[in-house]
Structure formats: structure tokens, C-alpha cells
Scaffold this motif. Structure first.
Motif, PDB file in Angstrom:
ATOM      1  N   SER A  30       0.832  -1.210   0.000  1.00  0.00           N
ATOM      2  CA  SER A  30       0.000   0.000   0.000  1.00  0.00           C
ATOM      3  C   SER A  30       0.863   1.254   0.000  1.00  0.00           C
ATOM      4  O   SER A  30       0.546   2.244  -0.674  1.00  0.00           O
ATOM      5  CB  SER A  30      -0.928  -0.015   1.214  1.00  0.00           C
ATOM      6  N   ILE A  31       1.957   1.203   0.741  1.00  0.00           N
ATOM      7  CA  ILE A  31       2.868   2.350   0.759  1.00  0.00           C
ATOM      8  C   ILE A  31       3.479   2.555  -0.623  1.00  0.00           C
ATOM      9  O   ILE A  31       3.606   3.694  -1.123  1.00  0.00           O
ATOM     10  CB  ILE A  31       3.961   2.132   1.822  1.00  0.00           C
ATOM     11  N   ALA A  32       3.850   1.424  -1.264  1.00  0.00           N
ATOM     12  CA  ALA A  32       4.436   1.515  -2.606  1.00  0.00           C
ATOM     13  C   ALA A  32       3.428   2.079  -3.606  1.00  0.00           C
ATOM     14  O   ALA A  32       3.784   2.893  -4.476  1.00  0.00           O
ATOM     15  CB  ALA A  32       4.915   0.143  -3.044  1.00  0.00           C
ATOM     16  N   LEU A  33       2.177   1.646  -3.490  1.00  0.00           N
ATOM     17  CA  LEU A  33       1.139   2.173  -4.371  1.00  0.00           C
ATOM     18  C   LEU A  33       0.993   3.678  -4.207  1.00  0.00           C
ATOM     19  O   LEU A  33       0.813   4.421  -5.182  1.00  0.00           O
ATOM     20  CB  LEU A  33      -0.198   1.481  -4.087  1.00  0.00           C
ATOM     21  N   PHE A  34       1.056   4.121  -2.973  1.00  0.00           N
ATOM     22  CA  PHE A  34       0.906   5.556  -2.710  1.00  0.00           C
ATOM     23  C   PHE A  34       2.032   6.347  -3.369  1.00  0.00           C
ATOM     24  O   PHE A  34       1.797   7.378  -4.023  1.00  0.00           O
ATOM     25  CB  PHE A  34       0.894   5.792  -1.199  1.00  0.00           C
ATOM     26  N   PHE A  35       3.267   5.857  -3.228  1.00  0.00           N
ATOM     27  CA  PHE A  35       4.403   6.605  -3.760  1.00  0.00           C
ATOM     28  C   PHE A  35       4.610   6.385  -5.258  1.00  0.00           C
ATOM     29  O   PHE A  35       5.341   7.143  -5.898  1.00  0.00           O
ATOM     30  CB  PHE A  35       5.683   6.233  -3.007  1.00  0.00           C
ATOM     31  N   SER A  36       3.965   5.341  -5.791  1.00  0.00           N
ATOM     32  CA  SER A  36       4.104   5.116  -7.239  1.00  0.00           C
ATOM     33  C   SER A  36       3.050   5.869  -8.036  1.00  0.00           C
ATOM     34  O   SER A  36       2.893   5.644  -9.225  1.00  0.00           O
ATOM     35  CB  SER A  36       4.024   3.622  -7.551  1.00  0.00           C
ATOM     36  N   GLY A  37       2.269   6.702  -7.381  1.00  0.00           N
ATOM     37  CA  GLY A  37       1.314   7.540  -8.073  1.00  0.00           C
ATOM     38  C   GLY A  37      -0.076   6.980  -8.132  1.00  0.00           C
ATOM     39  O   GLY A  37      -0.911   7.463  -8.893  1.00  0.00           O
ATOM     40  N   GLY A  38      -0.351   5.903  -7.341  1.00  0.00           N
ATOM     41  CA  GLY A  38      -1.697   5.358  -7.266  1.00  0.00           C
ATOM     42  C   GLY A  38      -2.142   4.728  -8.559  1.00  0.00           C
ATOM     43  O   GLY A  38      -3.274   4.915  -9.012  1.00  0.00           O
ATOM     44  N   ALA A  39      -1.256   3.955  -9.188  1.00  0.00           N
ATOM     45  CA  ALA A  39      -1.627   3.287 -10.437  1.00  0.00           C
ATOM     46  C   ALA A  39      -2.769   2.331 -10.212  1.00  0.00           C
ATOM     47  O   ALA A  39      -2.953   1.802  -9.127  1.00  0.00           O
ATOM     48  CB  ALA A  39      -0.412   2.533 -10.992  1.00  0.00           C
ATOM     49  N   ALA A  40      -3.538   2.104 -11.233  1.00  0.00           N
ATOM     50  CA  ALA A  40      -4.688   1.217 -11.121  1.00  0.00           C
ATOM     51  C   ALA A  40      -4.228  -0.193 -10.839  1.00  0.00           C
ATOM     52  O   ALA A  40      -3.164  -0.627 -11.276  1.00  0.00           O
ATOM     53  CB  ALA A  40      -5.496   1.251 -12.419  1.00  0.00           C
ATOM     54  N   ALA A  41      -5.064  -0.928 -10.123  1.00  0.00           N
ATOM     55  CA  ALA A  41      -4.704  -2.286  -9.748  1.00  0.00           C
ATOM     56  C   ALA A  41      -4.494  -3.155 -10.977  1.00  0.00           C
ATOM     57  O   ALA A  41      -3.587  -3.993 -11.030  1.00  0.00           O
ATOM     58  CB  ALA A  41      -5.792  -2.884  -8.852  1.00  0.00           C
ATOM     59  N   GLY A  42      -5.323  -2.972 -11.999  1.00  0.00           N
ATOM     60  CA  GLY A  42      -5.181  -3.782 -13.209  1.00  0.00           C
ATOM     61  C   GLY A  42      -3.838  -3.552 -13.879  1.00  0.00           C
ATOM     62  O   GLY A  42      -3.200  -4.478 -14.380  1.00  0.00           O
ATOM     63  N   ASP A  43      -3.383  -2.309 -13.950  1.00  0.00           N
ATOM     64  CA  ASP A  43      -2.089  -1.996 -14.551  1.00  0.00           C
ATOM     65  C   ASP A  43      -0.950  -2.666 -13.789  1.00  0.00           C
ATOM     66  O   ASP A  43       0.017  -3.144 -14.370  1.00  0.00           O
ATOM     67  CB  ASP A  43      -1.869  -0.483 -14.573  1.00  0.00           C
ATOM     68  N   LEU A  44      -1.099  -2.697 -12.448  1.00  0.00           N
ATOM     69  CA  LEU A  44      -0.036  -3.257 -11.631  1.00  0.00           C
ATOM     70  C   LEU A  44       0.060  -4.763 -11.791  1.00  0.00           C
ATOM     71  O   LEU A  44       1.128  -5.349 -11.695  1.00  0.00           O
ATOM     72  CB  LEU A  44      -0.261  -2.898 -10.160  1.00  0.00           C
ATOM     73  N   VAL A  45      -1.085  -5.407 -12.014  1.00  0.00           N
ATOM     74  CA  VAL A  45      -1.057  -6.855 -12.209  1.00  0.00           C
ATOM     75  C   VAL A  45      -0.341  -7.198 -13.516  1.00  0.00           C
ATOM     76  O   VAL A  45       0.453  -8.136 -13.594  1.00  0.00           O
ATOM     77  CB  VAL A  45      -2.488  -7.430 -12.200  1.00  0.00           C
ATOM     78  N   SER A  46      -0.608  -6.439 -14.570  1.00  0.00           N
ATOM     79  CA  SER A  46       0.001  -6.727 -15.864  1.00  0.00           C
ATOM     80  C   SER A  46       1.459  -6.276 -15.944  1.00  0.00           C
ATOM     81  O   SER A  46       2.289  -6.928 -16.558  1.00  0.00           O
ATOM     82  CB  SER A  46      -0.814  -6.057 -16.973  1.00  0.00           C
ATOM     83  N   ASP A  47       1.761  -5.136 -15.280  1.00  0.00           N
ATOM     84  CA  ASP A  47       3.130  -4.617 -15.343  1.00  0.00           C
ATOM     85  C   ASP A  47       3.455  -3.898 -14.027  1.00  0.00           C
ATOM     86  O   ASP A  47       3.525  -2.666 -13.979  1.00  0.00           O
ATOM     87  CB  ASP A  47       3.265  -3.669 -16.530  1.00  0.00           C
ATOM     88  N   PRO A  48       3.619  -4.647 -12.957  1.00  0.00           N
ATOM     89  CA  PRO A  48       3.861  -4.007 -11.667  1.00  0.00           C
ATOM     90  C   PRO A  48       5.208  -3.295 -11.651  1.00  0.00           C
ATOM     91  O   PRO A  48       6.189  -3.774 -12.209  1.00  0.00           O
ATOM     92  CB  PRO A  48       3.830  -5.186 -10.696  1.00  0.00           C
ATOM     93  N   SER A  49       5.231  -2.163 -11.043  1.00  0.00           N
ATOM     94  CA  SER A  49       6.469  -1.410 -10.953  1.00  0.00           C
ATOM     95  C   SER A  49       7.430  -2.100  -9.994  1.00  0.00           C
ATOM     96  O   SER A  49       7.044  -2.925  -9.179  1.00  0.00           O
ATOM     97  CB  SER A  49       6.180   0.006 -10.464  1.00  0.00           C
TER      98      SER A  49
END
Length: 647
Positions: free
Chosen positions: A257-276
Motif C-alpha cells: 500500500s505504501i508503494a502504491l501511494f508513492f508510485s502515483g496510485g496506479a490502477a490495480a489492473g495496470d499493476l497486475v500486468s506490469d507491476p512497478s
């Protein structure tokens, strides 16, 4: 050893002194004085002025004591009735905990193979299951941790003189450590606690240990970071209450959750296909959460120690003169009250001691709770109350409680029945009531066992925290006394840090009474939120306050002094009121910790809306009346021996 000696040793396991010496020693008296009195009764008057010469009656009640009733016809009748009542209670609860019960198929899946032949065991409660599963490993830790401390102390030999010596040491005398030796002991022990705390945190919580240390550091800076003194209490309370809520709402601050916050709040679907890479790192860190990834579940205990450190430091700023030396006290033999109230030295409020105290391994997960002042005092001087024979007896007592829990869970399957979504209307009022009653006992036992185990670990390690459970849950008839005896170290913490600063309570006038009720509501609202942020616990806290009021009113309306000529009538009147108290306490605790509001309503419908239920209620009240008479006599017997437990 003669049979009488064996029986005496077995009986000593259940002495009040074995449970906690605080109950046989007045709060303002050092336990060393008790030891001296036992070894030389001729010096009692010189050592302990204004007390009985019998060292076992150092705090005897001044109220005239009634003669024992144990061998009176009245109590012989009670013994006969109790033998039938207790047998019937187990028979009713055990009768529905059988494979032959028509509802067995509903809860069978929650049962496990037992070690008693022919019986399964109900370990469906997650809290007890975890404790039971990890008990062998915790037992090894109980042995390993004190042994490792001995190795540390043999290797670690700081200079005898401290670079910043503590103030307030009394002159050394024969048998008393010198101030330099006491400071050296403090440094050895707190340094070990600090080092072990870091390793312990990482083992328990993995990378989440960094989150805990960050919270600890922020709280430490609130007290010692230069904030104006008058703002320290408010800032401490605001920070720690917000921490309780944030831990719950943010689910322990997952690294993902912390990573999501600092990565700009990318959509969950985008993260599943190409997680940072940052989110992948967060997932990896979350996957290494140690033995207890959900660290926030038990962090509420830690919050109490955070508040204790900050407020003990805050009060110490204006109490520099209140040292043992200025009070002409021996710092090596302080009473518990003095250990708690006399502030630690300025140099003791350092980050090393703070972390060692907050994450002190034996008490970190569940307590009991001790104040920072008390921790420092006991680290500097070993408490006289820690004696090997008593610690051994306490350990045996823990094993007997564990055996009791195991036997009950083999024969009463109330946990499994509840988990299966029991239809309480299919049970008779007697069955419903007994299952609820045993449910409360199992809750009591599952809390008692961890508290006893971790206190035993602390005793073996040289720290004497307060005993949390003073009496069996069935040995309570007063709402006020029950609260004193249930989680006692927490009760004492509430007194010191909330109840007394809010002004306490008094009922001399309507204005005082209204203020006192508000104080109680504030205290128990905090208690409910501290346990968990749930509506049923909040209602439980308010019910406790509501149930205080009839008992307080009865105390004023029926004072003992007006009934001195009719002691038997007064005892019967008090017993009738106590029966109502017990029913109210059972109801409140069922709401807070067992079946909730809906479950209680279902139970009450089964009892109050049927003739058989009303008949059972009358019978149950009669059984409670008999049991409470025995409770009265137990307390009178303690008073005759000078033991005043106030519960």
C-alpha cells in the motif's frame, strides 16, 4: 516427607502469596520487611510499626471479623447444594457436547482429535489455538532468554562508575548493592533488553519491525524532543490514540500500500500486468513479515507502555526532589508504590532504556503491564519478592490451569457450537445458559494462560510484574471488584494515567456523582476502543458503567454500620443484591466477548418467554445465592488472615 508435609506443599501452590506478594504486603511496605519479619518475629514491632505481630497479617482489616462459618449447619447445607449444582452444570453443558447430540453434524468440523481417549477437543478459538500450538517454542524461549542474559552479563562488564551517575542513592550497607553496582546492573540489563528487543522484533514481525521502531521513535521525540512541557500529555494521548485507529484502518501499513501511494496510485489492473519495481519490492517485504505478520493485532499493549514512558517522564520534570534519598528510603528495598511513584533518574529516560522497556520480551506481546519507573527500579535492584520456591510454585500453578483448560475443552464444545452458527432456540434454557456460562469461563482461561505464562517468564528473568487475574471468574459478585481483579495491571494503568488525572470519582453530591459518571464513561470508552474498534465492545464498556451505578447506590442506601446489630440479615440482603450483580456482569461480558447483542437477545427470549425458562431463572438465582454466600466467607477468611485483596 510425611503426608501432612506433602499436602502442605500442594496447598501452598494456591496461597495468595504464591499468586502475588502484593496481596500479602501493604502497598507502602517493602517486601524485604516481610521477609525480615518472617525470619525474626521478635523484631516485628521495630521493623513494621502499627501492624500485627503476625507477619502474615501485615495489612489486617480493622473491621471486626465474624467467626468462621465453614463448619456451621448453614454451610453444610450449602456444601450439599453446591455438590449437586456443580455436577448438574457440567452434566447439562456436557450433554450437548456429545457425538450423539442431534446437532453434532453441524459443529463436528470444528473439533480436533483429543488426547483424552474417546473425546475430541474444541480448539476452534484462534487465540487459544495459536497459544497452544506455540507453547513448546515459547517454553524453550522462557529457558533460553534468561540463560542468554547470564552469558551477556558475564561478558558485558561496564565500568563501575557511570559517566552520568543517577541521583538519589541511599548510602550502601551490608547486603545492599552500592550505587555504582546498582547502576552497573541497570546498564547490563537494559543493554541486553535493548539488543534482544531488536532481534525479537525482527523475528516476530520481519521487515515490519521498522514500522514499530518508527512509531516508538516518534513517541519518544514527543516526550524528549523539545516540545513545550505543557503540551506533552495532550500530544502523547493524541499520537497514541491516532496510532490505535490508524493501525486498524490501514491494516498495519502494508508495504504494498505504501508503494502504491508513492508510485502515483496506479490502477490495480495496470499493476497486475506490469507491476512497478517499487510495488514488487513492497510485495516482497510484505512476504517477509516474520512469525507474526499482523503485528498491529497486539500493538495495543505496546501503546500502554508508550503512554507510560511519556507521562512518567513528564511527571519527573517537576519531581526531581522526590528521590529515595530525600525520602530517607533504601532504594534497594522500595515498596511497589514507591517504585511506581518515585521517578527514574533523568539519565534513565534514554532511548536504549525506552526500547528495552517497551519491547521487553517476556511482556511485549500480552503483558502484564508495568510502568517505566517500576521497570527501571527493578532493573537497578532485584526485587526481594522474586524467590525461587515461589516461582516454582507459580509455574506449577500455571500447568494446573493449562490442564484445566484442556479438560474443559474436551468435554464442553461451546466454541465449536457457536462457530457453527448455533440456533439457540433449539436448546433448552438450561442448556443455553450453561453453554454461555462455560463460554465465559473458557474466555477467562484463554486470557489467563498467556498472562500467567509471560509473567512466569518475567519472574524467571528477574522482573516481578503484577498478576493480571486475581480470582476465578466464578468467584466474583461485585461489578467494581470484578473490574479490579480482571486484567489487574491494566486496571492499575488506567488508575494512574487516566482515572486519577481526570479527578477520580466521588458521590458526596449530585454534582460529584454526575462528574464521576462522566469520568467512568470516558475511562470505559477508552477501554472499549483500546480492545477493538467494534460497536459491541463500546456497548460493553457503557454497560459496565451502567451496572456500576446500582452497586454504588446500594452502598450508600444500605451502609454496613446501620446493620451492625443484624449481621445475618445484612449478609442476606447483600447476597440478594450480588445475585443481580452477577446476572448483569454475565450479560455485559456475553455482549462484549461472546455472543454479541443479537446472541444475548436470543438467550433472553429463550429464558423469559417460556415457563420452563422462568423456572430455570429462579433456580439459577438460588444457585447463585448459595455460591455467593461461599464467596463472602472466602473473603472473610482472607480478612481474618490479614489479606485485603479488595476484590
Amino acid at each position: 516427607m510425611a503426608l501432612g508435609g506433602v499436602l502442605s506443599q500442594l496447598g501452598s501452590i494456591y496461597d495468595v502469596d504464591t499468586l502475588d506478594t502484593r496481596f500479602t504486603t501493604p502497598p507502602g511496605l517493602s517486601y524485604k520487611a516481610v521477609i525480615d519479619a518472617r525470619s525474626d518475629k521478635r523484631s516485628d514491632d521495630a521493623l513494621i510499626p502499627n501492624t500485627n505481630t503476625n507477619p502474615d497479617k501485615l495489612d489486617g482489616s480493622k473491621r471486626p471479623q465474624s467467626p468462621p462459618r465453614w463448619r456451621t449447619p448453614e454451610f453444610y447445607l450449602y456444601y450439599l447444594l453446591l455438590s449437586f449444582i456443580i455436577t448438574s452444570m457440567f452434566w447439562v453443558a456436557g450433554g450437548v457436547s456429545q457425538p450423539s447430540d442431534v446437532r453434532y453434524y453441524k459443529f463436528e468440523r470444528y473439533l480436533s482429535p483429543g488426547w483424552i481417549p474417546g473425546r475430541k477437543i474444541d480448539i476452534s478459538d484462534a487465540q487459544y489455538f495459536t497459544f497452544r500450538k506455540n507453547l513448546p517454542y515459547m517454553g524453550l524461549l522462557l529457558v533460553f532468554h534468561p540463560l542468554l542474559r547470564r552469558v551477556w552479563e558475564a561478558v558485558y562488564s561496564p565500568a563501575a562508575a557511570s559517566s552520568s551517575p543517577s541521583r538519589g542513592h541511599a548510602p550502601s550497607r551490608q547486603g545492599t548493592p552500592t550505587p555504582e553496582a546498582a547502576d552497573a546492573r541497570l546498564r547490563r540489563r537494559t543493554s541486553f533488553d535493548y539488543a534482544f528487543a531488536i532481534v525479537y522484533l525482527v523475528a516476530l514481525h520481519g521487515f515490519s519491525a521498522a514500522k514499530i521502531l518508527l512509531i516508538l521513535f516518534a513517541n519518544f521525540k514527543i516526550a524528549t524532543g523539545g516540545l513545550p512541557r505543557k503540551y506533552i500529555p495532550a500530544a502523547t494521548w493524541a499520537f497514541n490514540i491516532c496510532t490505535l485507529f490508524a493501525n486498524e484502518v490501514c491494516h498495519g501499513y502494508k508495504f504494498r500500500s505504501i508503494a502504491l501511494f508513492f508510485s502515483g496510485g496506479a490502477a490495480a489492473g495496470d499493476l497486475v500486468s506490469d507491476p512497478s519495481s517499487l510495488v514488487r519490492l513492497g510485495d516482497w517485504l510484505d512476504g517477509h513479515g516474520g512469525l507474526m505478520p499482523r503485528w498491529q493485532i497486539l500493538f495495543n499493549i505496546t501503546v500502554l507502555r508508550l503512554v507510560s514512558f511519556n507521562l512518567d517522564y513528564y511527571w519527573s520534570l517537576n519531581s526531581r526532589a522526590a528521590s529515595p534519598m530525600e525520602k530517607q528510603l533504601d532504594p534497594a528495598n522500595l515498596s511497589e508504590r514507591d517504585r511506581v511513584s518515585i521517578p527514574a533518574a533523568p539519565g534513565d529516560f534514554c532511548f536504549r532504556n525506552y526500547v528495552g522497556y517497551v519491547i521487553y520480551a517476556p511482556l511485549y506481546l500480552t503483558g502484564p503491564i508495568i510502568t517505566f519507573n517500576d521497570y527501571i527500579s527493578q532493573q537497578r535492584y532485584r526485587p526481594a519478592s522474586i524467590e525461587t520456591p515461589r516461582t516454582v510454585r507459580y509455574g506449577v500453578r500455571f500447568l494446573l490451569v493449562l490442564l484445566c483448560m484442556e479438560v474443559v475443552l474436551h468435554y464442553v464444545w461451546v466454541g465449536a457450537i457457536s462457530k457453527a452458527g448455533a440456533d439457540w432456540s433449539s436448546y433448552t434454557p438450561a442448556q443455553t445458559s450453561m453453554l454461555s456460562f462455560f463460554n465465559l469461563h473458557i474466555i477467562w482461561l484463554k486470557l489467563l494462560l498467556p498472562w500467567r505464562f509471560f509473567r512466569l517468564w518475567a519472574l524467571v528473568d528477574g522482573i516481578d510484574p503484577p498478576e493480571n487475574m486475581l480470582r476465578c471468574v466464578s468467584d466474583n459478585y461485585s461489578t467494581l471488584s470484578f473490574w479490579r481483579a480482571w486484567h489487574r495491571s491494566y486496571y492499575r494503568w488506567l488508575l494512574r494515567y487516566i482515572y486519577i488525572p481526570l479527578g477520580g470519582a466521588g458521590f458526596r453530591s449530585w454534582r460529584d456523582s454526575a462528574r464521576s459518571v462522566v469520568t467512568y464513561l470516558m475511562v470505559f470508552t477508552f477501554v472499549a476502543m483500546w480492545h477493538d474498534i467494534k460497536l459491541n465492545l463500546l456497548i460493553w464498556g457503557w454497560l459496565i458503567v451502567f451496572f456500576f451505578l446500582p452497586e454504588i447506590a446500594a452502598t450508600y442506601l444500605f451502609p454496613r454500620r446501620q446493620w451492625e446489630a443484624r449481621p445475618t440479615a445484612y449478609r442476606m440482603l447483600c447476597c440478594a443484591g450480588a445475585v443481580a450483580n452477577v446476572l448483569m456482569m454475565i450479560s455485559a461480558n456475553l455482549v462484549g466477548f461472546a455472543v454479541g447483542i443479537d446472541g444475548l437477545q436470543s438467550i433472553l427470549r429463550g429464558i423469559l418467554y417460556e415457563y420452563s425458562g422462568l423456572l430455570f431463572l429462579v433456580t439459577a438465582c438460588g444457585a447463585l445465592f448459595v455460591g455467593i454466600q461461599v464467596m463472602f466467607e472466602i473473603r472473610e477468611s482472607e480478612l481474618r488472615r490479614g489479606i485485603v485483596m479488595k476484590c
